[in-house]
Design a protein around this motif. Sequence first.
Motif, PDB file in Angstrom:
ATOM      1  N   UNK A  79       0.857  -1.182   0.000  1.00 43.96           N
ATOM      2  CA  UNK A  79       0.000   0.000   0.000  1.00 43.96           C
ATOM      3  C   UNK A  79       0.894   1.232   0.000  1.00 43.96           C
ATOM      4  N   UNK A  80       0.502   2.258  -0.760  1.00 37.59           N
ATOM      5  CA  UNK A  80       1.296   3.492  -0.755  1.00 37.59           C
ATOM      6  C   UNK A  80       1.330   4.091   0.650  1.00 37.59           C
ATOM      7  N   UNK A  81       2.348   4.871   0.937  1.00 36.13           N
ATOM      8  CA  UNK A  81       2.519   5.472   2.256  1.00 36.13           C
ATOM      9  C   UNK A  81       1.309   6.307   2.660  1.00 36.13           C
ATOM     10  N   UNK A  82       0.696   7.007   1.701  1.00 35.74           N
ATOM     11  CA  UNK A  82      -0.471   7.831   2.005  1.00 35.74           C
ATOM     12  C   UNK A  82      -1.618   6.976   2.550  1.00 35.74           C
ATOM     13  N   UNK A  83      -1.850   5.799   1.947  1.00 37.16           N
ATOM     14  CA  UNK A  83      -2.915   4.918   2.416  1.00 37.16           C
ATOM     15  C   UNK A  83      -2.590   4.362   3.803  1.00 37.16           C
ATOM     16  N   UNK A  84      -1.330   4.080   4.047  1.00 43.74           N
ATOM     17  CA  UNK A  84      -0.936   3.576   5.363  1.00 43.74           C
ATOM     18  C   UNK A  84      -1.211   4.624   6.438  1.00 43.74           C
ATOM     19  N   UNK A  85      -0.891   5.881   6.137  1.00 39.84           N
ATOM     20  CA  UNK A  85      -1.120   6.969   7.093  1.00 39.84           C
ATOM     21  C   UNK A  85      -2.617   7.145   7.335  1.00 39.84           C
ATOM     22  N   UNK A  86      -3.420   7.083   6.273  1.00 36.51           N
ATOM     23  CA  UNK A  86      -4.875   7.197   6.418  1.00 36.51           C
ATOM     24  C   UNK A  86      -5.433   6.077   7.294  1.00 36.51           C
ATOM     25  N   UNK A  87      -4.956   4.865   7.100  1.00 34.42           N
ATOM     26  CA  UNK A  87      -5.416   3.730   7.903  1.00 34.42           C
ATOM     27  C   UNK A  87      -5.049   3.911   9.369  1.00 34.42           C
ATOM     28  N   UNK A  88      -3.836   4.390   9.624  1.00 37.78           N
ATOM     29  CA  UNK A  88      -3.421   4.622  11.006  1.00 37.78           C
ATOM     30  C   UNK A  88      -4.284   5.711  11.650  1.00 37.78           C
ATOM     31  N   UNK A  89      -4.564   6.766  10.895  1.00 37.26           N
ATOM     32  CA  UNK A  89      -5.402   7.843  11.430  1.00 37.26           C
ATOM     33  C   UNK A  89      -6.805   7.325  11.726  1.00 37.26           C
ATOM     34  N   UNK A  90      -7.328   6.507  10.837  1.00 37.17           N
ATOM     35  CA  UNK A  90      -8.664   5.946  11.020  1.00 37.17           C
ATOM     36  C   UNK A  90      -8.693   5.013  12.241  1.00 37.17           C
TER      37      UNK A  90
END
Length: 105
Positions: A79-90
């Motif tokens: 997964x791109x880094x942006x998606x990983x950050x979004x998942x962590x935030x969620x």
Amino acid sequence: MYKAYPKFRPSTPQQIAQRARIVLKAALGQNNAEIARALDISIKMARHWRHYWVETTEQSKTVMERLRARPRPGSPLKFPLEQQVECMAMACRDPMEYGRPIANA
């Protein structure tokens, strides 16, 4: 009998010390099989670190830099880094904010 893999993964200082022993024994004229037997490692490991030491001779690296393993790239990200950050935030937010209440069973 030579061990293909160690029983445990040694810490970095232990790995560096082992590599230094390989290089020192090679400098004393021992061949890969003799080094492997003396240090209870695989011939492949002795060969690898002797080759790497010679390969890095002309580079402007310190002894410690030469004894450390090369960084490996690893497998590509799934997964791109942006998606990983979004998942962590969620994952750090209240599920109610996303319309997903947690029901008590």
